[in-house]
Structure formats: structure tokens, C-alpha cells
Design a protein around this motif. Structure first.
Motif, PDB file in Angstrom:
ATOM      1  N   LEU A 153       9.420   5.721  -5.299  1.00 16.81           N
ATOM      2  CA  LEU A 153       9.842   4.732  -5.968  1.00 16.81           C
ATOM      3  C   LEU A 153      11.110   4.776  -6.603  1.00 16.81           C
ATOM      4  N   ALA A 154      11.856   3.506  -6.547  1.00 21.84           N
ATOM      5  CA  ALA A 154      13.046   3.568  -7.420  1.00 21.84           C
ATOM      6  C   ALA A 154      13.031   3.460  -8.857  1.00 21.84           C
ATOM      7  N   ARG A 155      11.899   2.964  -9.259  1.00 22.79           N
ATOM      8  CA  ARG A 155      11.654   2.648 -10.802  1.00 22.79           C
ATOM      9  C   ARG A 155      10.186   2.753 -10.992  1.00 22.79           C
ATOM     10  N   HIS A 167       0.781  -1.250  -0.016  1.00 23.72           N
ATOM     11  CA  HIS A 167       0.109   0.110  -0.066  1.00 23.72           C
ATOM     12  C   HIS A 167       0.832   1.289  -0.007  1.00 23.72           C
ATOM     13  N   SER A 168       1.920   1.137   0.704  1.00 23.54           N
ATOM     14  CA  SER A 168       2.946   2.420   0.655  1.00 23.54           C
ATOM     15  C   SER A 168       3.279   2.648  -0.662  1.00 23.54           C
ATOM     16  N   CYS A 169       3.709   1.532  -1.531  1.00 24.97           N
ATOM     17  CA  CYS A 169       4.165   1.818  -2.863  1.00 24.97           C
ATOM     18  C   CYS A 169       3.208   2.189  -3.715  1.00 24.97           C
ATOM     19  N   VAL A 170       1.907   1.871  -3.457  1.00 31.56           N
ATOM     20  CA  VAL A 170       0.900   2.184  -4.376  1.00 31.56           C
ATOM     21  C   VAL A 170       0.699   3.736  -4.106  1.00 31.56           C
ATOM     22  N   ASN A 171       1.167   4.239  -2.926  1.00 33.40           N
ATOM     23  CA  ASN A 171       0.878   5.962  -2.523  1.00 33.40           C
ATOM     24  C   ASN A 171       1.919   6.482  -3.184  1.00 33.40           C
ATOM     25  N   MET A 172       3.127   5.945  -3.296  1.00 32.24           N
ATOM     26  CA  MET A 172       4.224   6.479  -3.899  1.00 32.24           C
ATOM     27  C   MET A 172       4.023   6.621  -5.445  1.00 32.24           C
ATOM     28  N   ALA A 173       3.232   5.612  -5.806  1.00 34.15           N
ATOM     29  CA  ALA A 173       3.041   5.559  -7.528  1.00 34.15           C
ATOM     30  C   ALA A 173       1.942   6.778  -7.698  1.00 34.15           C
ATOM     31  N   GLY A 217       9.145  13.538  -8.067  1.00 30.79           N
ATOM     32  CA  GLY A 217      10.171  14.665  -7.497  1.00 30.79           C
ATOM     33  C   GLY A 217       9.741  14.843  -6.125  1.00 30.79           C
ATOM     34  N   GLU A 218       8.535  14.239  -5.510  1.00 34.47           N
ATOM     35  CA  GLU A 218       8.363  14.264  -4.431  1.00 34.47           C
ATOM     36  C   GLU A 218       8.424  12.937  -3.602  1.00 34.47           C
ATOM     37  N   ALA A 219       8.630  13.119  -2.309  1.00 36.25           N
ATOM     38  CA  ALA A 219       8.982  11.802  -1.563  1.00 36.25           C
ATOM     39  C   ALA A 219       7.925  11.829  -0.538  1.00 36.25           C
ATOM     40  N   VAL A 220       7.493  10.568  -0.034  1.00 31.77           N
ATOM     41  CA  VAL A 220       6.399  10.337   0.906  1.00 31.77           C
ATOM     42  C   VAL A 220       6.971  10.141   2.235  1.00 31.77           C
ATOM     43  N   ASN A 221       6.556  10.865   3.185  1.00 31.81           N
ATOM     44  CA  ASN A 221       7.166  10.845   4.667  1.00 31.81           C
ATOM     45  C   ASN A 221       6.747   9.734   5.297  1.00 31.81           C
ATOM     46  N   SER A 222       7.415   8.817   5.744  1.00 30.71           N
ATOM     47  CA  SER A 222       7.042   7.319   6.400  1.00 30.71           C
ATOM     48  C   SER A 222       6.265   7.682   7.655  1.00 30.71           C
ATOM     49  N   ALA A 223       6.612   8.539   8.529  1.00 33.27           N
ATOM     50  CA  ALA A 223       5.860   8.748   9.684  1.00 33.27           C
ATOM     51  C   ALA A 223       4.334   9.129   9.384  1.00 33.27           C
ATOM     52  N   ARG A 224       4.187   9.946   8.359  1.00 31.22           N
ATOM     53  CA  ARG A 224       2.909  10.705   7.835  1.00 31.22           C
ATOM     54  C   ARG A 224       1.979   9.398   7.473  1.00 31.22           C
ATOM     55  N   LEU A 225       2.924   8.503   6.555  1.00 34.61           N
ATOM     56  CA  LEU A 225       2.015   7.489   5.876  1.00 34.61           C
ATOM     57  C   LEU A 225       1.796   6.448   7.104  1.00 34.61           C
ATOM     58  N   ALA A 226       2.322   6.221   8.110  1.00 25.36           N
ATOM     59  CA  ALA A 226       2.223   5.311   9.300  1.00 25.36           C
ATOM     60  C   ALA A 226       0.963   6.044   9.965  1.00 25.36           C
ATOM     61  N   VAL A 245      14.351  -0.017   0.149  1.00 25.81           N
ATOM     62  CA  VAL A 245      15.534   0.660  -0.276  1.00 25.81           C
ATOM     63  C   VAL A 245      16.600  -0.275  -0.752  1.00 25.81           C
ATOM     64  N   ARG A 246      16.882  -1.211   0.259  1.00 28.16           N
ATOM     65  CA  ARG A 246      18.088  -2.192   0.087  1.00 28.16           C
ATOM     66  C   ARG A 246      17.686  -2.989  -1.110  1.00 28.16           C
ATOM     67  N   ALA A 247      16.655  -3.174  -1.233  1.00 28.34           N
ATOM     68  CA  ALA A 247      16.350  -4.274  -2.628  1.00 28.34           C
ATOM     69  C   ALA A 247      16.294  -3.504  -3.741  1.00 28.34           C
ATOM     70  N   GLY A 248      16.382  -2.120  -3.833  1.00 27.63           N
ATOM     71  CA  GLY A 248      16.510  -1.350  -4.830  1.00 27.63           C
ATOM     72  C   GLY A 248      15.029  -0.965  -5.474  1.00 27.63           C
ATOM     73  N   VAL A 249      13.787  -1.428  -4.784  1.00 31.68           N
ATOM     74  CA  VAL A 249      12.451  -1.047  -4.926  1.00 31.68           C
ATOM     75  C   VAL A 249      12.040   0.431  -4.736  1.00 31.68           C
ATOM     76  N   LEU A 250      12.818   1.114  -3.774  1.00 23.92           N
ATOM     77  CA  LEU A 250      12.603   2.305  -3.238  1.00 23.92           C
ATOM     78  C   LEU A 250      13.785   3.141  -3.182  1.00 23.92           C
ATOM     79  N   ALA A 251      13.641   4.392  -3.091  1.00 22.53           N
ATOM     80  CA  ALA A 251      14.822   5.058  -2.952  1.00 22.53           C
ATOM     81  C   ALA A 251      14.369   6.130  -1.692  1.00 22.53           C
ATOM     82  N   SER A 252      15.351   6.569  -0.991  1.00 16.37           N
ATOM     83  CA  SER A 252      15.174   7.368   0.097  1.00 16.37           C
ATOM     84  C   SER A 252      15.817   8.962   0.015  1.00 16.37           C
ATOM     85  N   VAL A 253      15.148   9.993   0.647  1.00 14.18           N
ATOM     86  CA  VAL A 253      15.653  11.067   0.273  1.00 14.18           C
ATOM     87  C   VAL A 253      15.661  11.653   1.792  1.00 14.18           C
TER      88      VAL A 253
END
Lengths: 159, 159
Positions: free
Chosen positions: A67-69, A12-18, A23-32, A50-58
Motif C-alpha cells: 500500500l502506498a498509504r 481483496h489484494s489491497c486487504v491482503n497488503m493491509a 516493509g514487506e511487499a506482496v508478490n502478485s504471482a503468488r496472490l494470483a 500504482v499509477r493512481a498512487g494507491v500502491l507502490a511497487s518494489v
């Protein structure tokens, strides 16, 4: 046999990031907060992605995750393997090699039908998970729960 | 996500019981010794199979376990569900119902594509395990490891 709850949160987090503008990052505390999830645990799951290359962090005040891709190129399997690990659920203990005077040449994990059956089942499971992408789920969410995208974007928008 | 090691032991134990002459029970301590497995833990797994109706137990000096039905009618899935429990690996937490002003009418476990994808994958996995029976594995063992059946029958025979 139980999958961690973090998988559902991560998808669900990834869906939100989609949905989030490029250019905008999703804040994980806000997501929680939005999904009423334990913030530290959600953050840890997203770090695994992030470690798996699915996300990138800012980092920084407007930091978070994106999303990293492209969401078409992220499958549910990618997320499951990132969080649950790449090992199959069944691990052959080769107990046929424990019997008196065993055949020491035999690779039972390959040749024993118990192991083969488990491997085929795991493959069928992985194939089903690999057929569904974050883009596909995001599209389905928009169609089925049309109010939810707007609600999430408004709640999660960078102020 | 990891399947208990007992599943492998239980399937091989059932294969041995498929080979055992009708009317004879297999002693679980002897079975544990044959495969070099922890006896108490193996016994517990076999008790779970009794509870699931896969095995029957016989008490007394020549006691032990035997198949409760024909090996053609026992699938690997029967054994996995008996030992790992009937619940699917993914359990929908319906976090879409946690957001502000959620749609309380919605049954997300049914309508959310995340849950549906997980359910389809679980089904594919279960179908693969349901296609393989103890009779099929016993036949394959006889063909691939011809010495093993005789070795097991000799070792496990009631004295």
C-alpha cells in the motif's frame, strides 16, 4: 453496464497488503495463485493502482506491491476510479443542441434535467463507495472470516 | 464503465411522447431526424422500451411509439434498466471461495463487505434514478426551454 472483474481482485489484494507486515511487499504471482486468478491480468490491475498512487511497487527477488498509504486513507472509490477510469457512466451527448434552430448558448450538460439526474445518481454511487475504506474491509474480514487472515499471511509470506 | 448513449435518446424520446396528444404515436424515424440520431439504433432502443412495458408500438402509416403508462409512472430507472439490463454493475466473483481449503458453506456475495459495499452503492444509484420521472423531466423542460416543446410538437406532428 458492467464493472470489470479486476475491481474485486484489486480490493481483496489491497486487504491482503493491509495485513502484510510493514516493509514487506506482496508478490502478485503468488496472490494470483492464492485466489486462482489470471496472473498477468491481476498484475496489470495492480499496476493501475500504482499509477493512481494507491500502491507502490518494489522490484527485485522479494519484490511485489504494498500500500502506498495507510489503509484508512484508501477507499473503495479510489480503487474503482483507478481501474474503471474517472469518467462518469453517463456522458451527456447534448442532443437538445441537435434540433433545428437550437439554442447555441445553452450548456445542456449543466441545465438539462436528464443530465442532472444522471449526475446526482453517479454522485450518490461514488459517495457510497467513498465511505468504505480498505481498513474497514480488512477489519470486517478479520471478524467474519477469522481464519482467512492467517491463511493469507501464511500463503503470501516472503520465504 | 459506460452507459450506452441510447439511454439519453430514450429519455428525450419519452419526454416527447409525454407531450404528444393522447392517441397519437411518435414516428421513430422522424424522432431520429429531429435529434440527428442514427434511426435504426434509436428504433432498437425504443423496441427495448416496448419489451419492458414502458412504451407501446402502433403499426401502420400513422404508426410509431407512445407511452404505455402515465409519465408520472415512468422513472429514469425504468429506462436505464430496460436498456442496460437489470444486472448490477458489480458481480461478485466470490474469490474468497477460491483460496486453499475455502469455507464452502459461506455465501460470500452476501457476507463479504466488498460485495455489500458495491450493493449499497448500486442501490443508492438506483434510488436516485427512481426518484425522477418522465413527467418531472417534461415539466422541467417546459420551464427551462419553453420554445422546445412547441418546436418538437410541430416537427413530430402526424401530417
Amino acid at each position: 453496464m458492467k464493472m470489470g472483474r479486476g475491481v474485486e481482485w484489486a480490493v481483496h489484494s489491497c486487504v491482503n497488503m493491509a495485513w502484510t507486515p510493514a516493509g514487506e511487499a506482496v508478490n502478485s504471482a503468488r496472490l494470483a495463485e492464492y485466489y486462482k486468478l489470471p496472473a498477468a491480468y491481476l498484475n496489470k490491475q495492480l499496476q493501475f493502482l500504482v499509477r493512481a498512487g494507491v500502491l507502490a511497487s518494489v522490484s527485485g527477488p522479494r519484490g511485489g506491491f504494498h500500500l502506498a498509504r495507510r489503509p484508512e486513507n484508501i477507499t473503495v472509490l479510489d480503487i474503482v476510479l483507478a481501474l474503471e477510469g474517472p469518467e462518469p457512466a453517463f456522458r451527456c451527448g447534448a442532443i437538445l443542441g441537435n434540433v433545428p434552430e437550437p439554442d447555441l448558448q445553452e450548456n445542456f450538460a449543466r441545465t438539462c434535467l436528464v443530465s442532472q439526474t444522471m449526475r446526482q445518481a453517479e454522485l450518490a454511487w461514488r459517495q457510497a463507495l467513498a465511505r468504505q475504506t480498505i481498513a474497514g474491509i480488512a477489519d470486517s474480514m478479520e471478524r467474519r472470516f477469522p481464519a482467512d487472515k492467517l491463511k493469507a499471511l501464511t500463503y503470501l509470506a516472503v520465504e
